[in-house]
Design a protein around this motif. Structure first.
Motif, short mmCIF file in Angstrom:
data_model
loop_
_atom_site.label_atom_id
_atom_site.label_comp_id
_atom_site.label_asym_id
_atom_site.label_seq_id
_atom_site.Cartn_x
_atom_site.Cartn_y
_atom_site.Cartn_z
N ALA A 9 0.83 -1.20 0.00
CA ALA A 9 0.00 0.00 0.00
C ALA A 9 0.87 1.26 0.00
O ALA A 9 1.87 1.33 0.74
CB ALA A 9 -0.91 0.01 1.23
N VAL A 10 0.51 2.23 -0.81
CA VAL A 10 1.26 3.48 -0.89
C VAL A 10 1.13 4.22 0.44
O VAL A 10 0.03 4.40 0.97
CB VAL A 10 0.74 4.36 -2.05
CG1 VAL A 10 1.42 5.72 -2.03
CG2 VAL A 10 0.97 3.67 -3.38
N ILE A 11 2.26 4.68 0.98
CA ILE A 11 2.25 5.32 2.30
C ILE A 11 2.74 6.76 2.26
O ILE A 11 2.70 7.46 3.29
CB ILE A 11 3.14 4.54 3.29
CG1 ILE A 11 4.57 4.42 2.76
CG2 ILE A 11 2.54 3.17 3.57
CD1 ILE A 11 5.55 3.81 3.75
N GLY A 12 3.16 7.25 1.10
CA GLY A 12 3.67 8.61 1.04
C GLY A 12 3.69 9.12 -0.38
O GLY A 12 3.38 8.39 -1.33
N PRO A 13 4.05 10.39 -0.55
CA PRO A 13 4.10 10.98 -1.89
C PRO A 13 5.25 10.40 -2.71
O PRO A 13 6.13 9.72 -2.15
CB PRO A 13 4.33 12.47 -1.60
CG PRO A 13 5.04 12.48 -0.29
CD PRO A 13 4.46 11.34 0.49
N PRO A 14 5.28 10.62 -4.01
CA PRO A 14 6.37 10.11 -4.85
C PRO A 14 7.73 10.55 -4.33
O PRO A 14 7.91 11.71 -3.92
CB PRO A 14 6.08 10.71 -6.22
CG PRO A 14 4.62 11.00 -6.22
CD PRO A 14 4.29 11.38 -4.81
N GLN A 15 8.67 9.63 -4.38
CA GLN A 15 10.05 9.90 -3.97
C GLN A 15 10.92 10.06 -5.21
O GLN A 15 10.87 9.24 -6.13
CB GLN A 15 10.58 8.75 -3.12
CG GLN A 15 10.08 8.72 -1.70
CD GLN A 15 10.77 9.77 -0.83
OE1 GLN A 15 11.90 10.16 -1.10
NE2 GLN A 15 10.07 10.22 0.19
N TYR A 16 11.73 11.13 -5.20
CA TYR A 16 12.70 11.38 -6.25
C TYR A 16 14.08 11.31 -5.60
O TYR A 16 14.59 12.31 -5.10
CB TYR A 16 12.44 12.73 -6.91
CG TYR A 16 11.08 12.79 -7.58
CD1 TYR A 16 10.93 12.45 -8.92
CD2 TYR A 16 9.93 13.13 -6.85
CE1 TYR A 16 9.68 12.46 -9.53
CE2 TYR A 16 8.69 13.14 -7.44
CZ TYR A 16 8.56 12.81 -8.79
OH TYR A 16 7.32 12.82 -9.38
N PRO A 17 14.70 10.14 -5.56
CA PRO A 17 15.93 9.96 -4.79
C PRO A 17 17.10 10.77 -5.36
O PRO A 17 17.18 11.03 -6.57
CB PRO A 17 16.21 8.46 -4.93
CG PRO A 17 14.95 7.85 -5.43
CD PRO A 17 14.27 8.89 -6.21
N THR A 18 18.01 11.14 -4.47
CA THR A 18 19.29 11.67 -4.91
C THR A 18 20.03 10.55 -5.62
O THR A 18 20.24 9.47 -5.06
CB THR A 18 20.11 12.18 -3.71
OG1 THR A 18 19.44 13.33 -3.16
CG2 THR A 18 21.51 12.59 -4.13
#
Length: 300
Positions: free
Chosen positions: A188-197
């Motif tokens: 289940a999605v738990i947070g907004p989209p992540q754009y990793p370094t």
């Protein structure tokens, strides 16, 4: 060619008042976009001395002079001197970044407190710390933040859930390769989209394998030459905004010569169809050149 999102982490009062204006001038001159992430509460940099027992910490600071880049006075804040309240003292400086056309977001409330204590506390602690920072951001800018980038890449599922609850729409709290949607063990999605370094930072490279201040820019440029993959580069107001500004200027010129677009995290998010993003867990792992555990994109 690729988009390279420039994420500026601002950790200290000195970095805010000295490094940030210098970076704004350099990036404007280069026609570069970017996102500035602010520490909004007290500067307690001096308390980072308690990390001395962490594996790899002393080796790292010996490669990049902490005193040279942060200053003696900064290293006393929270120990021998009271920590100045960055958000209150530098509200005008912060607003000037927005007014110059750059995206602004939240780094943390207290950088050292978040970096050293997040993984030792529960979900309620993470949410309280983030709420303090987002409330101060709203006081300074008159609007709630939409972007968050965790101090020291210290992050976990509890913090991801807090981001979603506090209205964060896109985040860069992790290290990894490609954008992803953070999920729990059940998927289940738990947070907004992540754009990793995706690219290494200067302090992770300088002093390793014959890499010096004089050739580190060329080392990074070799990593971005000929690629059409979007990248995220994290820089620091205390480093690129001060002593290492010549290195950053070489990077800006080099990336433009390679044909890359220098953008903000918001631009990267706007260009992404989040429906196509892979779902990945947030894990704790190591990154070469940096001490301790960091939040990383779980490998496939």
């Amino acid at each position: 060619m690729a988009r390279i999102a420039l994420k500026v982490d601002v950790d200290t009062w000195r970095g805010t008042r000295e490094g940030v204006p210098a970076l704004v001038r350099a990036m404007k001159q280069a026609g570069a976009g970017g996102t500035y992430l602010f520490s909004l509460g007290p500067d307690h940099t001096g308390r980072a001395i308690f990390r001395a027992l962490r594996p790899g910490f002393l080796k790292k600071v010996s490669r990049t002079s902490v005193v040279e880049h942060y200053g003696v006075k900064t290293l006393m804040y929270g120990v021998a001197l009271p920590g100045p309240d960055i958000g209150k003292r530098e509200a005008g400086t912060l607003r000037a970044v927005r007014d110059a056309g750059f995206e602004v977001g939240v780094h943390c409330w207290d950088h050292v407190r978040w970096q050293d204590k997040l993984l030792k506390h529960d979900a309620a602690w993470a949410e309280r710390e983030m709420q303090r920072a987002t409330q101060r951001f709203a006081e300074v800018f008159g609007t709630p933040p939409r972007h968050h980038g965790a101090a020291g890449w210290q992050f976990n599922d509890d913090a991801a859930r807090a981001e979603m609850k506090l209205g964060i729409t896109h985040a860069s709290d992790t290290r990894g390769g490609r954008p992803f949607l953070p999920v729990d063990a059940a998927g289940a999605v738990i947070g907004p989209p992540q754009y990793p370094t995706t690219l290494p930072t200067l302090d992770e490279l300088i002093g390793v394998d014959a890499i010096t201040v004089d050739n580190v820019a060329e080392h990074i440029l070799r990593m971005t030459a000929g690629t059409d993959l979007d990248q995220v580069y994290t820089l620091h107001a205390e480093l690129e905004g001060q002593k290492l500004m010549p290195v950053f200027e070489r990077l800006l010129a080099g990336w433009k010569a390679q044909g890359h677009r220098l953008v903000s995290m918001g631009d990267l998010h706007a260009a992404t169809d989040i429906r196509t993003l892979p779902r990945r867990r947030i894990a704790q792992g190591t990154v070469e050149g940096r001490s301790g555990l960091l939040a990383v994109q779980e490998p496939v």
